[in-house]
Scaffold this motif. Structure first.
Motif, PDB file in Angstrom:
ATOM      1  N   LEU A  36       0.835  -1.199   0.000  1.00 13.32           N
ATOM      2  CA  LEU A  36       0.000   0.000   0.000  1.00 13.32           C
ATOM      3  C   LEU A  36       0.868   1.247   0.000  1.00 13.32           C
ATOM      4  O   LEU A  36       0.587   2.213  -0.712  1.00 13.32           O
ATOM      5  CB  LEU A  36      -0.916  -0.015   1.221  1.00 13.32           C
ATOM      6  N   LEU A  37       1.944   1.220   0.788  1.00  6.78           N
ATOM      7  CA  LEU A  37       2.846   2.376   0.838  1.00  6.78           C
ATOM      8  C   LEU A  37       3.504   2.607  -0.521  1.00  6.78           C
ATOM      9  O   LEU A  37       3.582   3.752  -0.993  1.00  6.78           O
ATOM     10  CB  LEU A  37       3.909   2.154   1.911  1.00  6.78           C
ATOM     11  N   LEU A  38       3.956   1.536  -1.171  1.00  6.77           N
ATOM     12  CA  LEU A  38       4.577   1.682  -2.489  1.00  6.77           C
ATOM     13  C   LEU A  38       3.586   2.245  -3.504  1.00  6.77           C
ATOM     14  O   LEU A  38       3.941   3.096  -4.337  1.00  6.77           O
ATOM     15  CB  LEU A  38       5.108   0.327  -2.961  1.00  6.77           C
ATOM     16  N   ALA A  39       2.330   1.786  -3.415  1.00  7.58           N
ATOM     17  CA  ALA A  39       1.305   2.298  -4.340  1.00  7.58           C
ATOM     18  C   ALA A  39       1.059   3.786  -4.106  1.00  7.58           C
ATOM     19  O   ALA A  39       0.917   4.567  -5.060  1.00  7.58           O
ATOM     20  CB  ALA A  39       0.015   1.503  -4.171  1.00  7.58           C
ATOM     21  N   LEU A  40       1.011   4.205  -2.860  1.00  8.20           N
ATOM     22  CA  LEU A  40       0.792   5.619  -2.559  1.00  8.20           C
ATOM     23  C   LEU A  40       1.979   6.479  -3.003  1.00  8.20           C
ATOM     24  O   LEU A  40       1.792   7.580  -3.531  1.00  8.20           O
ATOM     25  CB  LEU A  40       0.548   5.797  -1.060  1.00  8.20           C
ATOM     26  N   VAL A  41       3.203   5.987  -2.789  1.00  9.00           N
ATOM     27  CA  VAL A  41       4.383   6.722  -3.234  1.00  9.00           C
ATOM     28  C   VAL A  41       4.375   6.867  -4.754  1.00  9.00           C
ATOM     29  O   VAL A  41       4.660   7.945  -5.296  1.00  9.00           O
ATOM     30  CB  VAL A  41       5.673   6.026  -2.756  1.00  9.00           C
ATOM     31  N   PHE A  42       4.049   5.781  -5.453  1.00  8.50           N
ATOM     32  CA  PHE A  42       3.975   5.837  -6.914  1.00  8.50           C
ATOM     33  C   PHE A  42       2.895   6.830  -7.365  1.00  8.50           C
ATOM     34  O   PHE A  42       3.107   7.615  -8.298  1.00  8.50           O
ATOM     35  CB  PHE A  42       3.671   4.436  -7.452  1.00  8.50           C
ATOM     36  N   SER A  43       1.742   6.808  -6.690  1.00 11.64           N
ATOM     37  CA  SER A  43       0.667   7.748  -7.028  1.00 11.64           C
ATOM     38  C   SER A  43       1.109   9.192  -6.808  1.00 11.64           C
ATOM     39  O   SER A  43       0.803  10.076  -7.618  1.00 11.64           O
ATOM     40  CB  SER A  43      -0.573   7.451  -6.184  1.00 11.64           C
TER      41      SER A  43
END
Length: 745
Positions: A36-43
């Motif tokens: 989830l953290l990686l997805a938010l950083v990418f977003s």
């Protein structure tokens, strides 16, 4: 309206801290969060790229909000990753099947009256004859003497082979008791074990961190210098605590005297000592001619960092010193870069880095007190100091016709009064933000803190400087003695002279603290018990009052008054709910016999063994329950004599009591079958009482609840428990099952 632009990093640190706090309360129910953290950083990266390509500035508010969400989830993820119990190879996964384990001592041992206590980090376990990699911390206790011989002090880096399985940390055994299991879990320690000398073998020395190992050896070597030159035991103990943070030899009486006068912080090496070194380096640099330009800033920054981190290294790299060193390092770097950065940003950045390194620092009392005190000083000290200008007041008394000595006296008085008022303002400022934490954690408030700190801080500061000079002088004379062996006896008089001044300052400092305690015996307000919610309410009142004084808007004063009303209402409502509650509690306190009689907000605590409870026993076993119940009147009675609860000694081994219709029998020693029958509700067996099931049934009846109190040995309980159960009794062991409570209807 709060403008975040000048203190942007404060907002980021608050978001990270919010994520950490959320995990501490509900983290156990959360799945793995790294994806989830990686997805938010990418977003966030995609959003920033999209916004940068727009012909007009992108939605900065949305970008800022997304950044806060990323940091909030980062706080959750970092804390989840730092929680060792989630790992697949953690000790929890092996249960009681561990035959042996290999572990390394991970911290300096704490010397207690009869044991050494330390933490070991497990490297491998043997299960079913096979060794497997494992992780986990164990809090171990080792006897100081066994079979008539002294046991070696555990050293950092010792590798042990230990027989037996450690036990999971025990849950609190008494109502509201200090949760030591949670405290250990915050330090990634989930097991405990008492290890006898025949259960472990030192196989190697392999420190987890070579730098820490060298640092600890250096700290002990420096401690040896104080031991050599400071001859009084009390002064030596305080010298080691003041300069090095080693408090093993500080006696209980001295610790209590400092706690009663609000000067305990002086004995802990932390921001005070690091700040003193920072101030000394800054002052010395002002004496350098031509102190301008980027080169001078670079050199001064490197010198300041070298001094601060050298001191941190020589004091054993303790957590409190590292916090202070990191904080001052950011201040030094900000100055070197000539950044007109807000001090709040600098502090927030230091806290951000520390929390990323160890998220569990957020619940560390030292971390909370350090940053709150510095924040409060930064914001309030100059404002409080501005209330009076004592230097101008003294200078206003100067007249042209006054003699020269009188004019100098007025100028000197002005400087002295100004320095005194500045120190008072600093002490007041530090107390404002730390006041609620002091009430919540320590349950007392020393009204003498101003008077004690006004003298104690300057003297202790001077003593720190002299102590460091002693170490430097000793090092230089030792080097000279190597080159000139014949001059060694003469050279030794130099550190002796410095040590004499050092010891005299420590002696004066100690005497002053003890004198304050004797001169103002009523200055300590003790027994203050507030809940976590009430501590938050006090913080909210202080914050709204500060905003009111800054903004000059009555609305904030109204909010502060409303919060005070909520605080008072919470206390009143708790007392109302508690009033009809009546219960009897047989406490679980090691090797003690303690019973509590609770009626609403009042309680009578009786020690059946006639010995008063120690401060530690009260603080950790009884006081948390008092806070939980928000009790107002608690009386302690050693023995039954003078206690308001009626008791009759039927013989030397039997005491009978009746309280609110509950009939009690306290049995110690041998119970004779000739004892007159006394039907009771609860039988408390003390000190390995020698009783047979048939005698218990004949004297007290089979309906009586049998309770083993904490003065009974484990072997005795194990033997008697099975015998009593076979006879139809259902005994309760407070040592294993926790306190026994009788709730009255």
């Amino acid at each position: 309206m709060l403008h975040w632009a000048p203190v942007a990093f404060v907002r980021l640190t608050l978001a990270l801290a919010a994520g950490i706090l959320t995990y501490l309360y509900v983290g156990a129910a959360l799945p793995a969060l790294q994806w989830l953290l990686l997805a938010l950083v990418f977003s966030y990266i995609v959003f920033q790229i999209w916004a940068a390509r727009q012909p007009t500035p992108g939605p900065t508010d949305a970008a800022g909000l997304l950044a806060l969400v990323v940091l909030y989830v980062a706080g959750l993820t970092l804390t989840q990753h730092a929680t060792e119990s989630r790992r697949a190879d953690h000790l929890y996964r092996f249960g009681n099947h561990i035959e042996f384990y290999r572990a390394v001592v991970d911290e300096p041992a704490v010397v207690r009256p009869s044991t050494y206590a330390t933490t070991v980090r497990v490297q491998a376990v043997r299960v079913a004859g096979q060794w497997r990699p494992a992780t986990g911390g164990i809090r171990v206790s080792v006897p100081r003497t066994e079979q008539g011989r002294e046991v070696a002090l555990p050293r950092y880096g010792d590798v042990w082979l230990v027989r037996g399985a450690p036990s999971p940390s025990k849950a609190p055994l008494n109502p509201g008791e200090f949760d030591y299991r949670r405290y250990l879990a915050y330090h990634q320690v989930y097991h405990q074990q008492f290890v006898h000398t025949d259960q472990y073998l030192k196989t190697d020395v392999a420190p987890p961190n070579a730098l820490v190992a060298v640092s600890l050896r250096a700290a002990r070597a420096i401690e040896g210098v104080f031991k050599q030159y400071v001859h009084s035991k009390r002064e030596y103990a305080l010298a080691a605590a003041l300069v090095l943070g080693i408090k093993d030899d500080v006696d209980q009486q001295t610790q209590q005297a400092y706690a009663n006068t609000g000067t305990t912080h002086i004995m802990a090496v932390s921001g005070l000592q690091v700040g003193l070194l920072f101030g000394a380096v800054s002052w010395l640099l002002t004496l350098v001619p031509g102190r301008r330009g980027p080169f001078f800033r670079l050199v001064s920054a490197l010198l300041g960092l070298a001094v601060i981190w050298s001191y941190a290294f020589l004091t054993g790299l303790s957590a409190s010193v590292l916090r202070a060193a990191v904080m001052f390092s950011f201040i030094i770097v900000a100055r070197a870069l000539d950044r007109q950065s807000s001090m709040y940003n600098t502090l927030a950045l230091a806290a951000f880095v520390l929390l990323c390194y160890n998220p569990y620092l957020l619940v560390d009392v030292g971390f909370q007190l350090s940053f709150l005190a510095v924040l409060s000083i930064v914001y309030l000290q100059s404002r409080i100091a501005g209330w009076f200008d004592l230097r101008d007041w003294a200078l206003s008394h100067l007249r042209p016709w006054q003699p020269q000595w009188q004019q100098k006296a007025w100028r000197g008085a002005g400087r002295l009064l100004d320095a005194t008022w500045q120190a008072t303002a600093l002490s007041l400022a530090a107390q404002v933000a730390t006041f609620p934490l002091g009430l919540f954690y320590f349950h007392q408030f020393p009204l003498s803190f101003l008077l004690s700190n006004l003298i104690a801080v300057p003297i202790s500061s001077g003593a720190v400087y002299v102590g460091i000079v002693l170490l430097v002088v000793k090092g230089l004379t030792s080097l000279l003695a190597l080159a000139l062996p014949a001059a060694a006896p003469a050279l030794d008089w130099v550190p002796r002279a410095v040590a004499w001044v050092f010891e005299w300052m420590i002696w004066f400092f100690n005497e002053y603290i003890f004198w304050i305690g004797r001169a103002l015996p009523g200055a300590l307000i003790a027994g203050i018990h507030i809940t976590a919610l009430q501590a938050w309410l006090i913080f909210a009142v202080i914050l709204t009052l500060l905003i009111f004084f800054a903004a000059r808007r009555l609305a904030w004063l109204g909010i502060a008054c409303a919060l005070l009303g909520v605080f008072a209402g919470n206390r009143v409502w708790a007392a109302h709910e508690l009033a009809p509650d009546e219960r009897l509690i047989i406490y679980s306190i090691p090797r003690r016999s303690v019973v509590g009689f609770w009626q609403g907000a009042a309680a009578t605590i009786i020690t059946s063994d006639s010995l008063p409870l120690t401060e530690t026993e009260r603080t950790y076993r009884i006081v948390p329950g008092i806070i939980q119940r928000e009790a107002r009147q608690v009386a302690y009675h050693p023995g039954w004599r003078g206690a308001p609860v009626p008791a009759v000694a039927a013989d030397k081994n039997l005491v009978l009591s009746v309280w609110r219709g509950v009939r009690l029998a306290f049995v110690s020693g041998k119970l004779s079958s000739a004892t007159r029958p006394q039907p009771v509700d609860v039988v408390v067996l003390r000190r390995n009482a020698r009783v047979a099931p048939e005698v218990l049934a004949a004297v007290f009846g089979r309906q009586a609840q049998v309770v083993f109190d904490s003065s009974c040995r484990s072997w005795y309980v194990a033997r008697q428990d099975s015998v009593l159960r076979a006879a139809g009794f259902r005994p309760h062991d407070v040592t294993a099952q926790g306190a026994y409570t009788v709730q009255l209807p």
